[in-house]
Design a protein around this motif. Structure first.
Motif, PDB file in Angstrom:
ATOM      1  N   CYS A  18       0.816  -1.212   0.000  1.00 44.62           N
ATOM      2  CA  CYS A  18       0.000   0.000   0.000  1.00 44.62           C
ATOM      3  C   CYS A  18       0.855   1.270   0.000  1.00 44.62           C
ATOM      4  O   CYS A  18       0.344   2.358  -0.282  1.00 44.62           O
ATOM      5  CB  CYS A  18      -0.935   0.019   1.220  1.00 44.62           C
ATOM      6  SG  CYS A  18      -2.390  -1.033   1.050  1.00 44.62           S
ATOM      7  N   ILE A  19       2.137   1.138   0.308  1.00 50.02           N
ATOM      8  CA  ILE A  19       3.011   2.314   0.397  1.00 50.02           C
ATOM      9  C   ILE A  19       3.029   3.119  -0.901  1.00 50.02           C
ATOM     10  O   ILE A  19       2.857   4.345  -0.879  1.00 50.02           O
ATOM     11  CB  ILE A  19       4.429   1.891   0.831  1.00 50.02           C
ATOM     12  CG1 ILE A  19       4.409   1.470   2.309  1.00 50.02           C
ATOM     13  CG2 ILE A  19       5.444   3.015   0.611  1.00 50.02           C
ATOM     14  CD1 ILE A  19       5.676   0.810   2.786  1.00 50.02           C
ATOM     15  N   PRO A  20       3.220   2.490  -2.078  1.00 45.09           N
ATOM     16  CA  PRO A  20       3.200   3.299  -3.305  1.00 45.09           C
ATOM     17  C   PRO A  20       1.841   3.927  -3.590  1.00 45.09           C
ATOM     18  O   PRO A  20       1.776   5.019  -4.175  1.00 45.09           O
ATOM     19  CB  PRO A  20       3.589   2.298  -4.401  1.00 45.09           C
ATOM     20  CG  PRO A  20       3.307   0.955  -3.822  1.00 45.09           C
ATOM     21  CD  PRO A  20       3.556   1.079  -2.353  1.00 45.09           C
ATOM     22  N   ILE A  21       0.754   3.283  -3.155  1.00 48.84           N
ATOM     23  CA  ILE A  21      -0.580   3.863  -3.358  1.00 48.84           C
ATOM     24  C   ILE A  21      -0.730   5.110  -2.496  1.00 48.84           C
ATOM     25  O   ILE A  21      -1.226   6.149  -2.965  1.00 48.84           O
ATOM     26  CB  ILE A  21      -1.670   2.827  -3.029  1.00 48.84           C
ATOM     27  CG1 ILE A  21      -1.598   1.653  -4.000  1.00 48.84           C
ATOM     28  CG2 ILE A  21      -3.050   3.468  -3.074  1.00 48.84           C
ATOM     29  CD1 ILE A  21      -2.587   0.563  -3.714  1.00 48.84           C
ATOM     30  N   VAL A  22      -0.288   5.024  -1.231  1.00 49.83           N
ATOM     31  CA  VAL A  22      -0.336   6.189  -0.347  1.00 49.83           C
ATOM     32  C   VAL A  22       0.472   7.333  -0.962  1.00 49.83           C
ATOM     33  O   VAL A  22       0.016   8.481  -1.022  1.00 49.83           O
ATOM     34  CB  VAL A  22       0.200   5.831   1.056  1.00 49.83           C
ATOM     35  CG1 VAL A  22       0.271   7.085   1.926  1.00 49.83           C
ATOM     36  CG2 VAL A  22      -0.679   4.775   1.714  1.00 49.83           C
ATOM     37  N   ARG A  23       1.678   7.018  -1.440  1.00 49.70           N
ATOM     38  CA  ARG A  23       2.525   8.042  -2.043  1.00 49.70           C
ATOM     39  C   ARG A  23       1.821   8.739  -3.206  1.00 49.70           C
ATOM     40  O   ARG A  23       1.854   9.966  -3.340  1.00 49.70           O
ATOM     41  CB  ARG A  23       3.823   7.409  -2.560  1.00 49.70           C
ATOM     42  CG  ARG A  23       4.846   7.058  -1.503  1.00 49.70           C
ATOM     43  CD  ARG A  23       6.208   6.857  -2.173  1.00 49.70           C
ATOM     44  NE  ARG A  23       7.144   6.198  -1.273  1.00 49.70           N
ATOM     45  CZ  ARG A  23       7.618   4.976  -1.451  1.00 49.70           C
ATOM     46  NH1 ARG A  23       7.226   4.250  -2.478  1.00 49.70           N
ATOM     47  NH2 ARG A  23       8.476   4.457  -0.601  1.00 49.70           N
ATOM     48  N   ARG A  24       1.213   7.945  -4.073  1.00 49.74           N
ATOM     49  CA  ARG A  24       0.604   8.513  -5.275  1.00 49.74           C
ATOM     50  C   ARG A  24      -0.544   9.454  -4.927  1.00 49.74           C
ATOM     51  O   ARG A  24      -0.705  10.501  -5.561  1.00 49.74           O
ATOM     52  CB  ARG A  24       0.122   7.378  -6.194  1.00 49.74           C
ATOM     53  CG  ARG A  24       1.266   6.589  -6.819  1.00 49.74           C
ATOM     54  CD  ARG A  24       0.784   5.323  -7.499  1.00 49.74           C
ATOM     55  NE  ARG A  24       1.895   4.399  -7.732  1.00 49.74           N
ATOM     56  CZ  ARG A  24       1.739   3.167  -8.189  1.00 49.74           C
ATOM     57  NH1 ARG A  24       0.526   2.700  -8.457  1.00 49.74           N
ATOM     58  NH2 ARG A  24       2.798   2.381  -8.374  1.00 49.74           N
ATOM     59  N   TYR A  25      -1.344   9.079  -3.922  1.00 46.65           N
ATOM     60  CA  TYR A  25      -2.459   9.955  -3.556  1.00 46.65           C
ATOM     61  C   TYR A  25      -1.955  11.211  -2.850  1.00 46.65           C
ATOM     62  O   TYR A  25      -2.516  12.296  -3.044  1.00 46.65           O
ATOM     63  CB  TYR A  25      -3.478   9.197  -2.708  1.00 46.65           C
ATOM     64  CG  TYR A  25      -4.437   8.403  -3.562  1.00 46.65           C
ATOM     65  CD1 TYR A  25      -5.486   9.023  -4.228  1.00 46.65           C
ATOM     66  CD2 TYR A  25      -4.274   7.028  -3.742  1.00 46.65           C
ATOM     67  CE1 TYR A  25      -6.348   8.303  -5.039  1.00 46.65           C
ATOM     68  CE2 TYR A  25      -5.134   6.299  -4.551  1.00 46.65           C
ATOM     69  CZ  TYR A  25      -6.165   6.943  -5.200  1.00 46.65           C
ATOM     70  OH  TYR A  25      -7.012   6.240  -6.018  1.00 46.65           O
ATOM     71  N   ILE A  26      -0.908  11.088  -2.051  1.00 44.25           N
ATOM     72  CA  ILE A  26      -0.321  12.275  -1.435  1.00 44.25           C
ATOM     73  C   ILE A  26       0.208  13.215  -2.520  1.00 44.25           C
ATOM     74  O   ILE A  26      -0.032  14.432  -2.493  1.00 44.25           O
ATOM     75  CB  ILE A  26       0.811  11.891  -0.464  1.00 44.25           C
ATOM     76  CG1 ILE A  26       0.245  11.178   0.770  1.00 44.25           C
ATOM     77  CG2 ILE A  26       1.610  13.129  -0.033  1.00 44.25           C
ATOM     78  CD1 ILE A  26       1.313  10.647   1.706  1.00 44.25           C
ATOM     79  N   GLU A  27       0.902  12.654  -3.504  1.00 43.31           N
ATOM     80  CA  GLU A  27       1.474  13.468  -4.581  1.00 43.31           C
ATOM     81  C   GLU A  27       0.387  14.139  -5.425  1.00 43.31           C
ATOM     82  O   GLU A  27       0.608  15.210  -6.000  1.00 43.31           O
ATOM     83  CB  GLU A  27       2.362  12.602  -5.470  1.00 43.31           C
ATOM     84  CG  GLU A  27       3.654  12.163  -4.771  1.00 43.31           C
ATOM     85  CD  GLU A  27       4.389  11.072  -5.522  1.00 43.31           C
ATOM     86  OE1 GLU A  27       3.882  10.634  -6.593  1.00 43.31           O
ATOM     87  OE2 GLU A  27       5.462  10.641  -5.050  1.00 43.31           O
ATOM     88  N   SER A  28      -0.787  13.516  -5.480  1.00 40.38           N
ATOM     89  CA  SER A  28      -1.888  14.105  -6.245  1.00 40.38           C
ATOM     90  C   SER A  28      -2.603  15.207  -5.477  1.00 40.38           C
ATOM     91  O   SER A  28      -3.515  15.851  -6.014  1.00 40.38           O
ATOM     92  CB  SER A  28      -2.894  13.015  -6.640  1.00 40.38           C
ATOM     93  OG  SER A  28      -3.639  12.577  -5.504  1.00 40.38           O
ATOM     94  N   GLY A  29      -2.219  15.413  -4.209  1.00 47.55           N
ATOM     95  CA  GLY A  29      -2.826  16.451  -3.398  1.00 47.55           C
ATOM     96  C   GLY A  29      -3.955  15.986  -2.506  1.00 47.55           C
ATOM     97  O   GLY A  29      -4.604  16.802  -1.839  1.00 47.55           O
ATOM     98  N   ALA A  30      -4.203  14.672  -2.452  1.00 42.99           N
ATOM     99  CA  ALA A  30      -5.291  14.141  -1.637  1.00 42.99           C
ATOM    100  C   ALA A  30      -4.921  14.164  -0.154  1.00 42.99           C
ATOM    101  O   ALA A  30      -3.740  14.127   0.220  1.00 42.99           O
ATOM    102  CB  ALA A  30      -5.633  12.715  -2.061  1.00 42.99           C
ATOM    103  N   GLU A  31      -5.932  14.239   0.686  1.00 37.30           N
ATOM    104  CA  GLU A  31      -5.760  14.083   2.128  1.00 37.30           C
ATOM    105  C   GLU A  31      -5.928  12.597   2.447  1.00 37.30           C
ATOM    106  O   GLU A  31      -7.031  12.059   2.350  1.00 37.30           O
ATOM    107  CB  GLU A  31      -6.795  14.900   2.895  1.00 37.30           C
ATOM    108  CG  GLU A  31      -6.708  14.740   4.405  1.00 37.30           C
ATOM    109  CD  GLU A  31      -7.866  15.405   5.137  1.00 37.30           C
ATOM    110  OE1 GLU A  31      -8.018  15.147   6.348  1.00 37.30           O
ATOM    111  OE2 GLU A  31      -8.628  16.161   4.498  1.00 37.30           O
ATOM    112  N   VAL A  32      -4.833  11.945   2.795  1.00 35.61           N
ATOM    113  CA  VAL A  32      -4.844  10.496   2.980  1.00 35.61           C
ATOM    114  C   VAL A  32      -4.927  10.159   4.461  1.00 35.61           C
ATOM    115  O   VAL A  32      -4.174  10.705   5.285  1.00 35.61           O
ATOM    116  CB  VAL A  32      -3.588   9.855   2.367  1.00 35.61           C
ATOM    117  CG1 VAL A  32      -3.603   8.344   2.585  1.00 35.61           C
ATOM    118  CG2 VAL A  32      -3.497  10.171   0.873  1.00 35.61           C
TER     119      VAL A  32
END
Length: 331
Positions: A18-32
């Protein structure tokens, strides 16, 4: 956009992928937000300490010490049902005080709601069972599909075509229309060498331990008894993420509690750059480990499968299948 990402706490593989998924959403500006329990949630919090965490239902399932896990899994069915119900209640309670635009569950049963889009991650569309029980595999796969029937999409972390990493597990004959193949997921997909941990070079074999007890301990004992006193220098990464970071040496064997984040990458790179070869690897044939090796191999331009000995957890048909499936890289 607010996203909840929740991996199953059954070993650390669901969390690491799940680490790369978390990274991608953070990079997209999402609040994770991170959901889960136990060691897997702590691991994600170590990677992303700035993110909000949500404690979900715990799941305490212990493997048998024997070569069959059938009865251990049958005994676990009531726990799994209770776990699913508790998680769903916790999500309902959470939604009374906040809202999400997207919920992603990596095999974390019960983590869904009808109030937003929900995604389920799995590499097991087909469930493997031990040989005497294979006639029940279709039923087992159907039961699993009932657990993800509430989700809008099913993400399989693998390639859609061939070659692929999961074989029959992720590519059954009949595939649900909601299934999307998103490619392998690995914590090493965006590594920075400056963040790696330095370990002494000179090891001939690196053994990476993982999985539930007591099989993790039995695996460690097996490797110790096989190599102690030999000519090879052995590094055993014990997979004890909650234990103090200690180093123990017995003759030709060095044991470390864990190597955080990028340490395995550093060690394999040092083996190649300073000695001209990559140390032999001994690992469980869990799917997250296979994805890590695949991504590391791509990054290093090396066939790490050819240097790896896969030892499946006894009585775990999924790992036995994956070990056999990937012997084509090691023959």
């Amino acid at each position: 956009m607010r996203v909840l990402i929740a991996p199953l706490n059954w070993g650390l593989g669901h969390a690491t992928r799940c680490i790369p998924i978390v990274r991608r959403y953070i990079e997209s500006g999402a609040e994770v937000w991170l959901g889960g329990s136990g060691a897997s949630l702590r691991l994600l919090h170590d990677y992303f300490p700035q993110l909000t965490t949500v404690e979900l239902a715990p799941l305490d399932i212990r493997y048998s010490s024997g070569n069959s896990q059938v009865f251990a899994m049958l005994r676990a069915v009531p726990k799994l049902l209770h776990f699913t119900q508790c998680n769903h209640r916790k999500i309902k309670q959470l939604l009374r005080s906040t809202t999400f635009d997207l919920i992603i569950s990596d095999n974390c049963f019960g983590v869904y709601t009808s109030s937003c889009d929900c995604i389920y991650i799995t590499h097991q569309l087909h469930i493997c069972l031990p040989k005497p029980w294979r006639w029940l595999e279709a039923l087992a796969s159907k039961c699993h599909s009932q657990l993800y029937k509430h989700y809008k999409e099913i993400w399989v972390p693998d390639y859609a075509g061939t070659p692929n990493l999961s074989g029959l597990l992720g590519h059954p004959e009949h595939i649900d229309s909601r299934v999307k193949y998103i490619g392998p997921l690995s914590r090493f997909d965006n590594y920075s060498p400056s963040k790696t941990e330095l370990f002494p070079s000179g090891y001939d074999v690196i053994a990476v331990l993982s999985g539930p007890e007591p099989q993790r301990t039995l695996f460690e004992q097996q490797i110790m008894s096989q190599y102690i006193g030999g000519s090879d220098q052995i590094l055993i990464i014990r997979g004890l993420t909650d234990a103090p970071q200690t180093t123990i040496r017995h003759h030709n064997i060095t044991l470390v509690s864990s190597i955080k984040q990028f340490g395995l990458l550093k060690q394999t790179n040092k083996g190649r750059n300073e000695q001209g070869y990559i140390p032999r690897l001994i690992v469980r044939s869990g799917y997250s480990t296979i994805m890590d090796l695949h991504i590391l191999g791509l990054r290093m331009n090396q066939d790490l499968f050819a240097m790896t000995k896969f030892i499946p957890t006894p009585g775990q048909p999924e790992q036995e299948y994956l070990a056999n499936y990937h012997t084509r890289y090691t023959d």
